[in-house]
Scaffold this active site. Structure first.
Site, short mmCIF file in Angstrom:
data_model
loop_
_atom_site.label_atom_id
_atom_site.label_comp_id
_atom_site.label_asym_id
_atom_site.label_seq_id
_atom_site.Cartn_x
_atom_site.Cartn_y
_atom_site.Cartn_z
N HIS A 228 2.69 65.54 36.52
CA HIS A 228 4.16 65.36 36.11
C HIS A 228 4.58 66.11 34.92
O HIS A 228 5.38 65.54 34.24
CB HIS A 228 4.12 63.93 35.97
N SER B 73 14.31 90.27 20.59
CA SER B 73 15.84 90.11 20.72
C SER B 73 16.59 91.02 19.63
O SER B 73 15.86 91.08 18.63
CB SER B 73 16.07 88.68 20.72
N LYS C 224 12.41 86.03 17.90
CA LYS C 224 12.14 85.82 19.21
C LYS C 224 11.08 86.77 19.77
O LYS C 224 11.11 87.86 19.43
CB LYS C 224 13.27 85.67 20.37
N GLU D 120 8.73 86.05 33.35
CA GLU D 120 9.79 85.66 33.79
C GLU D 120 10.23 86.63 35.18
O GLU D 120 10.80 86.24 36.03
CB GLU D 120 10.81 85.65 32.98
#
Ligand code: ARG
Length: 445
Positions: free
Chosen positions: A145, A266, A272, A279
């Protein structure tokens, strides 16, 4: 005469030209069979084979380019051949149809794609196994979970993915086995009046068997559906792996760090480091599922035998194979260069109090009834949370205020390494089991 727009709509050469090699190899085997059976003369067969070899060589070297005004790759090859060797070129299409020809080409093309994908999968399994070996003693929280549940080793976690990928290899092999039947010689749909030898061609082209029913041979695309099914499952695995990598590399987890070469920065936020590769793999999974749905839907209402709808099989199949190969290649590099932060993982494991059960068991072993031990452990966890401590850093004097049974050896008992090492069942997370898994995985390769 067909209208220009209808011709353009009908034509498939812009995507089926990539099967030129399979088409030519198939035609060479066909010419050889026609010669061997005396359907054409041996000289004619030799001229066809020689001419086809020339077409192949020139396409590979780039001196010959595809004529996009041809309807498909089959027409193109035959057209060039006839231009080059004259009327004998027109004999190639004896005892054959584009219906069995295209079915043959697709099977041969996908067969070699399966081999390439399998090789990449093996590479990835090897890289995952190497990472698992590198981090087999790194302890992390295992989750259910997405809540910290029990301590496991990072190596154990990674090997779960190795097992999935091994199943993908097996699924592809299974799919290849059924795919590897030759449809050539089924002709348009009913077979042919010529005395052909389908097995002669099948054998030359590396098939294990022939399609046993000529209607089925030209209308079957199950092998494509099966391949897309196997590729969809494979992408689902890569997507789940990607999702974990995205989570793990976030500042919230900080379990792993992806190499600069496999992340992007970025343009405005200098802190970043984005896990774009993971992804994108997650995102591309949708394309492959889409390719599967498209083919199933294309086939579902088709009467036997060939229908032009079937020309729609190729783009999705090619797209899925291209996508999977790209994803696997990127994945190999991303995993090979990924580093883990065992200290951070360990801290997360400790902060989850995932050894509270082991603390209670300690008291039980010293004679306390489980219910009382459970209650005391709960109170200690509560104090740890109040004071921002973990069970391992709570001083012994404090433990003693809860029960005189606590002694120095309690730290050994609640040590996360001990918790992991106690999980000795086959397939469990202890080091011996992880080693056995590693050995198994490597033996499969
Ligand atoms: N380009 C066609 C395809 O991909 C080849 C088969 C054509 N057969 C036919 N009867 N029109 O399906």
């Amino acid at each position: 005469m067909t209208a220009q727009i209808a011709d353009d709509f009908n034509s498939s050469i812009r995507f089926d030209s990539r099967m030129y090699r399979q088409d030519i190899m198939g035609s060479m085997a066909h010419a050889a069979m026609l010669g061997a059976k005396g359907i054409i003369s041996n000289d004619e067969a030799a001229a066809l084979i020689d001419g086809l070899q020339g077409v192949l060589d020139d396409l590979e070297s780039g001196t010959l380019t595809f004529d996009m005004s041809c309807e498909d790759i089959h027409m193109f090859v035959e057209q060039v051949l006839t231009e080059r060797i004259g009327d004998v070129g027109k004999k190639l299409h004896t005892a054959r149809s584009r219906n069995d020809q295209v079915a043959l080409d697709v099977r041969m093309y996908l067969r070699s794609e399966i081999d390439e994908i399998t090789a990449l999968l093996k590479k990835l399994v090897g890289v995952v196994a190497d990472k698992a070996e590198e981090y087999k003693t790194a302890i992390m929280p295992g989750y259910t979970h997405l809540q910290r549940a029990q301590p496991i080793s990072f190596g154990h976690h990674l090997l779960a993915y190795a097992m999935m990928l091994l199943r993908d290899i097996d699924r592809l092999a299974d799919c290849r086995r059924r795919m590897n039947c030759s449809p050539i010689g089924c002709c348009a749909l009913a077979g042919t009046t010529y005395d052909t030898d389908r097995r002669f061609e099948a054998e030359r082209l590396g098939f294990d068997d022939i399609c046993r029913n000529s209607l089925d041979g030209v209308s079957d695309r199950d092998f494509g559906v099966e391949l897309l099914g196997a590729l969809s499952i494979l992408m689902m695995h890569l997507s789940r792996f990607s999702e974990e990598i995205v989570l793990w590399s976030s500042w919230e987890f900080r379990f792993v760090e992806l190499a600069d070469s496999y992340t992007t920065g970025s343009s405005i936020m200098p802190q970043k480091k984005n896990p774009d590769m993971a992804e994108l793999v997650r995102g591309k999974t949708g394309r492959v599922y889409g390719d599967l749905m498209a083919l199933l839907t294309t086939l579902k209402g088709l009467p036997l035998a060939y229908n032009k709808d079937m020309q729609e099989d190729k783009e999705g199949l090619f797209d899925a194979c291209d996508t999977v190969k790209m994803c696997l290649e990127v994945f190999v590099g991303m995993i090979a260069t990924m580093t883990a932060r065992p200290e951070v993982m360990k801290k997360a494991a400790q902060a989850g109090f995932i050894n509270a059960t082991d603390l209670a068991d300690y008291l039980v072993k010293k004679g306390l009834p489980f219910r009382s031990a459970y209650k005391i452990s709960g109170q200690i966890v509560a104090q740890c949370i109040r004071e921002n401590l973990v069970l391992e850093t709570m001083p012994l004097e404090v433990y003693k205020t809860y029960s005189p049974l606590f002694e120095e050896d309690l730290y050994q008992e609640i040590d996360l390494v001990t918790c992991v090492e106690k999980r000795i069942s086959e397939g469990g997370t202890c080091a011996a089991s992880v080693n056995a898994q590693l050995e198994y995985v490597r033996a499969q390769l």
